[in-house]
Design a protein around this motif. Sequence first.
Motif, PDB file in Angstrom:
ATOM      1  N   ASN A  35      -3.462  -4.265  12.313  1.00 32.83           N
ATOM      2  CA  ASN A  35      -2.069  -4.674  12.520  1.00 32.83           C
ATOM      3  C   ASN A  35      -1.091  -3.989  11.565  1.00 32.83           C
ATOM      4  N   GLU A  36      -1.524  -2.923  10.905  1.00 30.44           N
ATOM      5  CA  GLU A  36      -0.628  -2.162  10.037  1.00 30.44           C
ATOM      6  C   GLU A  36       0.372  -1.385  10.882  1.00 30.44           C
ATOM      7  N   VAL A  37       1.591  -1.254  10.370  1.00 34.30           N
ATOM      8  CA  VAL A  37       2.634  -0.497  11.049  1.00 34.30           C
ATOM      9  C   VAL A  37       2.546   0.970  10.633  1.00 34.30           C
ATOM     10  N   ALA A  38       2.681   1.842  11.621  1.00 40.10           N
ATOM     11  CA  ALA A  38       2.696   3.282  11.356  1.00 40.10           C
ATOM     12  C   ALA A  38       3.766   3.911  12.236  1.00 40.10           C
ATOM     13  N   GLN A  87       0.837  -1.187   0.000  1.00 34.78           N
ATOM     14  CA  GLN A  87       0.000   0.000   0.000  1.00 34.78           C
ATOM     15  C   GLN A  87       0.873   1.238   0.000  1.00 34.78           C
ATOM     16  N   GLU A  88       0.416   2.273  -0.647  1.00 37.58           N
ATOM     17  CA  GLU A  88       1.181   3.516  -0.703  1.00 37.58           C
ATOM     18  C   GLU A  88       1.224   4.177   0.664  1.00 37.58           C
ATOM     19  N   LYS A  89       2.395   4.718   1.040  1.00 33.80           N
ATOM     20  CA  LYS A  89       2.529   5.396   2.319  1.00 33.80           C
ATOM     21  C   LYS A  89       1.800   6.739   2.271  1.00 33.80           C
ATOM     22  N   GLU A 140       2.665   8.475   9.984  1.00 31.15           N
ATOM     23  CA  GLU A 140       2.878   7.911   8.658  1.00 31.15           C
ATOM     24  C   GLU A 140       2.442   6.448   8.638  1.00 31.15           C
ATOM     25  N   PHE A 141       1.477   6.119   7.791  1.00 29.99           N
ATOM     26  CA  PHE A 141       1.020   4.749   7.616  1.00 29.99           C
ATOM     27  C   PHE A 141       1.825   4.095   6.491  1.00 29.99           C
ATOM     28  N   THR A 142       2.336   2.892   6.758  1.00 25.68           N
ATOM     29  CA  THR A 142       3.260   2.248   5.816  1.00 25.68           C
ATOM     30  C   THR A 142       2.590   1.249   4.884  1.00 25.68           C
ATOM     31  N   GLY A 143       1.397   0.769   5.251  1.00 32.54           N
ATOM     32  CA  GLY A 143       0.768  -0.266   4.436  1.00 32.54           C
ATOM     33  C   GLY A 143       1.337  -1.646   4.661  1.00 32.54           C
ATOM     34  N   GLU A 144       2.246  -1.793   5.621  1.00 30.86           N
ATOM     35  CA  GLU A 144       2.868  -3.083   5.901  1.00 30.86           C
ATOM     36  C   GLU A 144       2.445  -3.586   7.278  1.00 30.86           C
TER      37      GLU A 144
END
Length: 580
Positions: free
Chosen positions: A29-32, A3-5, A71-75
């Motif tokens: 559970n997305e990393v931000a 996913q786009e940051k 910042e949301f990383t999508g990972e």
Amino acid sequence: MEQEKFFERIVGVNGNMITVEYSRQVIQNEVAFAVIGDSRIKCEVIRVRGRYADLQAFENTNGLKVGDLVEFTGELLSVELGPGLLAQVYDGLQNPLKLLAEHSGFFLQRGIYLRALDRKVKWHFTPSIQAGITLRAGDRIGSVPEANITHYIMLPLAWKGEWTIESVTAEGDYTIDDIMAVAVNASGEKRNVTMTQFWPVKIPISDYVDKILPEKPLITCQRTIDTFFPVAIGGTFCTPGPFGAGKTVLQHAISQNAEADVVIIAACGERAGEVVEILREYPDLKDPRTGRSLMDRSIIICNTSSMPVSAREASVYTAVTLAEYYRQMGLNTLLLADSTSRWAQALREMSGRLEEIPGEEAFPAYLESLIASFYERAGLVKLRTGETGSITIGGSLSPAGGNFEEPVTQATLKVVGAFLGLSRERSDARRYPAIHPLDSWSKYPSVVNADDLNYARQILRRGSDVNQMMKVIGEEGTSLDDFIIYLKSEFLDYVYLQQNTFDAVDGSTSAERQRIMFADVAAVLKENFHFEDKESARTYFLELRQLFLDRNYEQPDSSDYRALSDRINAKTAEGTKANA
């Protein structure tokens, strides 16, 4: 596809929980990363509700305020897998603590995240396939030696479908970022295979053919465990007990002597002093199979109780994911989590901040399902190669006041296969390991004869009843026959259940020696002794006990061992002359 940051803004801060109003898609559970000055604090999405997402921060949130950027990383929260994991000490986010200390000094700085594996070390790669073959995720393309094991380089576990190998790197020395193979799928997508890959910690690795019922005992060389309360390869067990009952020493003994290829210690929320003890003493333990440091086949995941509570949860899932990775290579892994009670307390704190309806003692209502899902990641599995691999999970618990009726212990007892309950009474009496022989239980098969084991358990129960009776009416009010039963139970306790962990011989008893020892002990328990009075009975059993204890410290092939065995036989015969 990643996913786009993108960035969103904070609308609330509550301890280490951050609330963000988002305008684009976020996932559980997305990393931000919360941005505060030049630092970025790692977070994980734990709840999505309407236009708001709640995140748990893995570090101190002091200084964060409404309006700051996230910042949301999508990972998803993931760990790096590859050669070089063994002998490492990580925190719950898989940061190597040694490198962190070199970077930050004695006081770790906030917002520093390092790669888990060394990018400069070269590994000797040996390919096991040729170009043109078709593989699936988890299939092996080659191997490198790591400590005493063969570390297989696999097609990344996250890849979907079938992949045709276009090229394979020749045998030689490479770093983990070098390309080992090039693969292409049916859609024409081409990808490079290196020695490393990533896997989300909250998702179990399930790339195997079948899960098999654990039946074969995991030999720990601890007599109380292997004989009375065995643990199976691929099974689960828990060791609850009060402070000072010997959980750490027992954990060291199990990790040192258990027949496991890889040992993973997850210190999730224990006191800093206990974690320091692990870090200081564990590397000095010797692997009895190789004579080298036990750290060569171990990984330590370290989070103390002074660290943010969310890091405790991360350390548990990081540890079990690393265990699954080595299981995928056909290895037997042992995961010891200390203590899952601290993890549950972290869950309770986050549940309170999420304003969820509390369960018993304010723990979250879903506590049982979370504990069950963790222990369910253990197991004995059959791989596509025909090999078997296993994860055996043992969780230490620290119930307040040694109360086994509290929710975390009860939720754990519902899912584990063996319960090794540590007793304050036994530890105060210096009877170690302080596993209570009457309260503990196991669903797995023992290493000794089942009939003899059942008879020994009856002696322990009857001896305990007589002991309780004597506390009320005194020894003089007890019959001679009952007193002999009590002496037999004490004899069994001293010569077999108790074990000197710090002795080179008695601290580790092989399965074969346990069978021989237990057969001798069972013969004494079954003997119908007759004595003139209680004092002569007491004297006889004290002398016999000492002979057995002396033999416990002798190597089986020594002359002293044989001499003591002869004296034991003579002493046993002496006690039965009255029956002739």
